[in-house]
Design a protein around this motif. Structure first.
Motif, PDB file in Angstrom:
ATOM      1  N   UNK A  53      33.814 -77.182 -15.024  1.00 33.82           N
ATOM      2  CA  UNK A  53      32.582 -77.240 -14.233  1.00 33.82           C
ATOM      3  C   UNK A  53      31.787 -75.956 -14.375  1.00 33.82           C
ATOM      4  N   UNK A  54      30.505 -76.063 -14.152  1.00 34.38           N
ATOM      5  CA  UNK A  54      29.641 -74.898 -14.141  1.00 34.38           C
ATOM      6  C   UNK A  54      29.528 -74.383 -12.712  1.00 34.38           C
ATOM      7  N   UNK A  55      29.350 -73.086 -12.584  1.00 31.66           N
ATOM      8  CA  UNK A  55      29.176 -72.496 -11.267  1.00 31.66           C
ATOM      9  C   UNK A  55      28.063 -73.198 -10.494  1.00 31.66           C
ATOM     10  N   UNK A  56      26.968 -73.525 -11.182  1.00 28.50           N
ATOM     11  CA  UNK A  56      25.829 -74.150 -10.520  1.00 28.50           C
ATOM     12  C   UNK A  56      26.130 -75.564 -10.053  1.00 28.50           C
ATOM     13  N   UNK A  57      27.216 -76.185 -10.576  1.00 28.18           N
ATOM     14  CA  UNK A  57      27.600 -77.506 -10.102  1.00 28.18           C
ATOM     15  C   UNK A  57      28.031 -77.481  -8.636  1.00 28.18           C
ATOM     16  N   UNK A  58      28.399 -76.309  -8.135  1.00 26.98           N
ATOM     17  CA  UNK A  58      28.838 -76.168  -6.751  1.00 26.98           C
ATOM     18  C   UNK A  58      27.668 -75.973  -5.793  1.00 26.98           C
ATOM     19  N   UNK A  59      26.483 -75.743  -6.339  1.00 27.14           N
ATOM     20  CA  UNK A  59      25.336 -75.310  -5.547  1.00 27.14           C
ATOM     21  C   UNK A  59      24.344 -76.456  -5.373  1.00 27.14           C
ATOM     22  N   UNK A  60      23.819 -76.619  -4.161  1.00 28.95           N
ATOM     23  CA  UNK A  60      22.787 -77.624  -3.932  1.00 28.95           C
ATOM     24  C   UNK A  60      21.547 -77.298  -4.770  1.00 28.95           C
ATOM     25  N   UNK A  61      20.831 -78.327  -5.218  1.00 26.53           N
ATOM     26  CA  UNK A  61      19.712 -78.114  -6.148  1.00 26.53           C
ATOM     27  C   UNK A  61      18.688 -77.089  -5.685  1.00 26.53           C
ATOM     28  N   UNK A  62      18.376 -77.065  -4.374  1.00 30.98           N
ATOM     29  CA  UNK A  62      17.314 -76.171  -3.906  1.00 30.98           C
ATOM     30  C   UNK A  62      17.677 -74.698  -4.002  1.00 30.98           C
ATOM     31  N   UNK A  63      18.960 -74.383  -4.196  1.00 23.12           N
ATOM     32  CA  UNK A  63      19.387 -72.978  -4.246  1.00 23.12           C
ATOM     33  C   UNK A  63      19.851 -72.547  -5.631  1.00 23.12           C
ATOM     34  N   UNK A  64      19.796 -73.439  -6.589  1.00 19.50           N
ATOM     35  CA  UNK A  64      20.351 -73.115  -7.913  1.00 19.50           C
ATOM     36  C   UNK A  64      19.592 -71.998  -8.613  1.00 19.50           C
ATOM     37  N   UNK A  65      18.294 -71.970  -8.501  1.00 23.68           N
ATOM     38  CA  UNK A  65      17.528 -70.913  -9.164  1.00 23.68           C
ATOM     39  C   UNK A  65      17.916 -69.540  -8.625  1.00 23.68           C
ATOM     40  N   UNK A  66      18.067 -69.433  -7.317  1.00 23.57           N
ATOM     41  CA  UNK A  66      18.417 -68.147  -6.705  1.00 23.57           C
ATOM     42  C   UNK A  66      19.806 -67.697  -7.142  1.00 23.57           C
ATOM     43  N   UNK A  67      20.775 -68.627  -7.151  1.00 21.12           N
ATOM     44  CA  UNK A  67      22.135 -68.276  -7.579  1.00 21.12           C
ATOM     45  C   UNK A  67      22.137 -67.920  -9.060  1.00 21.12           C
ATOM     46  N   UNK A  68      21.363 -68.666  -9.868  1.00 18.15           N
ATOM     47  CA  UNK A  68      21.297 -68.388 -11.304  1.00 18.15           C
ATOM     48  C   UNK A  68      20.722 -67.001 -11.570  1.00 18.15           C
ATOM     49  N   UNK A  69      19.678 -66.617 -10.823  1.00 20.46           N
ATOM     50  CA  UNK A  69      19.091 -65.283 -11.010  1.00 20.46           C
ATOM     51  C   UNK A  69      20.088 -64.191 -10.638  1.00 20.46           C
ATOM     52  N   UNK A  70      20.804 -64.389  -9.549  1.00 19.63           N
ATOM     53  CA  UNK A  70      21.790 -63.385  -9.131  1.00 19.63           C
ATOM     54  C   UNK A  70      22.902 -63.257 -10.163  1.00 19.63           C
ATOM     55  N   UNK A  71      23.313 -64.376 -10.732  1.00 19.85           N
ATOM     56  CA  UNK A  71      24.366 -64.357 -11.752  1.00 19.85           C
ATOM     57  C   UNK A  71      23.886 -63.629 -13.010  1.00 19.85           C
ATOM     58  N   UNK A  72      22.658 -63.923 -13.442  1.00 22.05           N
ATOM     59  CA  UNK A  72      22.102 -63.261 -14.627  1.00 22.05           C
ATOM     60  C   UNK A  72      21.941 -61.769 -14.383  1.00 22.05           C
ATOM     61  N   UNK A  73      21.509 -61.371 -13.178  1.00 23.69           N
ATOM     62  CA  UNK A  73      21.367 -59.949 -12.847  1.00 23.69           C
ATOM     63  C   UNK A  73      22.721 -59.241 -12.895  1.00 23.69           C
TER      64      UNK A  73
END
Length: 298
Positions: A53-73
């Motif tokens: 699974x991908x980390x973002x699979x655990x996250x509701x759609x409305x918060x995926x961009x924020x979690x993705x940015x934090x992960x990339x940072x």
């Protein structure tokens, strides 16, 4: 203490399996390579999946961009590694909130090769925060918002230049009611009036208790004429009813005023307060509009 590689691995295993927090190891793409057992205890299922699974699979759609940015940072070293809260997608269909904090893993060359994250359930903390918010901004007797919340909401409407009106209500002779019938009856009067406001005002109107016997109502998008009609019905209905309060049944009346929300917070409040003063001076049990919009009543 000095730990060998084997010691560190064993210690990690003990911590990972006993903690309520979830430890995740992910690759550069955010796919989960390893997760501690707490992941399934928190309502996530990964064992029956055909691919990692991908980390973002655990996250509701409305918060995926924020979690993705934090992960990339975290991978780039650009971010401070601050925690990010998000609602999760769990298999038990319950909405749960989690906090994730990520640090990059680097290879022997110092290049990022993945990340370690700690996933923590924050439902209890959010419940406590909501209770604190309610205690801070709610009147405990009537369960309406209090003066602090009212001022914040009015200031927001002024700052955003939102159309609407402010209405003020004051229960007539409230001190006399307290003296004649007792404070508990006075409290009942406040609750009765608060409930009447809830029943008669529009669903979008915001009702607050801002003082002992004083209430404020924000009427978004209402014209002065609409606000006048709405609030006049409240005053008339209250006067027509002989409310059962405690062991007594007696008439309750109120004075009211309406002012357009405009210019600034102080100006809006001043115009509404002045009109309320006029309503009381003219005999109470009546509604007065702000001076600029005041109409002749026969």
């Amino acid at each position: 203490m000095n730990f060998t590689t084997q010691d560190s691995s064993a210690l990690y295993g003990l911590l990972a399996e006993s903690a309520s927090d979830v430890i995740l190891k992910t690759d550069l793409g955010g796919f989960i390579l390893h997760a501690s057992q707490a992941l399934e205890r928190l309502g996530f299922r990964t064992a029956d999946r055909q691919s990692p699974p991908c980390l973002l699979d655990l996250v509701s759609p409305e918060s995926r961009d924020e979690v993705q940015r934090a992960y990339a940072d975290a991978l780039s070293g650009a971010g401070p590694g601050h925690p990010v809260e998000f609602p999760a997608l769990t298999t038990d269909q319950r909405q749960r909130w989690f906090e994730i904090q990520t640090r990059a893993l680097k290879n022997e060359s110092g290049e990022p090769c993945g990340a370690l994250s700690i996933l923590r359930n924050v439902d209890e903390r959010r419940r406590l925060e909501q209770q604190l918010f309610a205690a801070t901004y709610t009147d405990p007797l009537t369960k309406l918002t209090n003066r602090a919340a009212f001022v914040s909401m009015l200031e927001h409407m002024v700052d955003k230049e939102m159309d609407g009106c402010l209405a003020l209500f004051s229960i007539d002779f409230f001190r006399t009611i307290n003296m004649q019938y007792g404070q508990s009856t006075g409290d009942d009067v406040l609750v009765v009036f608060a409930n009447l406001l809830r029943e008669m005002l529009r669903s979008e109107d915001i009702i607050s208790r801002i003082g002992s016997e004083r209430f404020a109502v924000l009427l978004p998008r209402a014209t002065p004429e609409q606000a006048e009609a709405i609030c006049s019905r409240v005053i008339a209905t209250l006067a027509e009813l002989r409310q059962k309060v405690g062991e007594s049944r007696f008439a309750i009346t109120a004075s009211a005023s309406v002012a357009r929300i405009a210019d600034n917070l102080d100006s809006t409040l001043e115009r509404a307060e002045m009109a309320l003063f006029v309503a009381k001076a003219k005999g109470r049990n009546r509604l007065e509009m702000e001076k600029a919009l005041q109409k002749v009543r026969h």
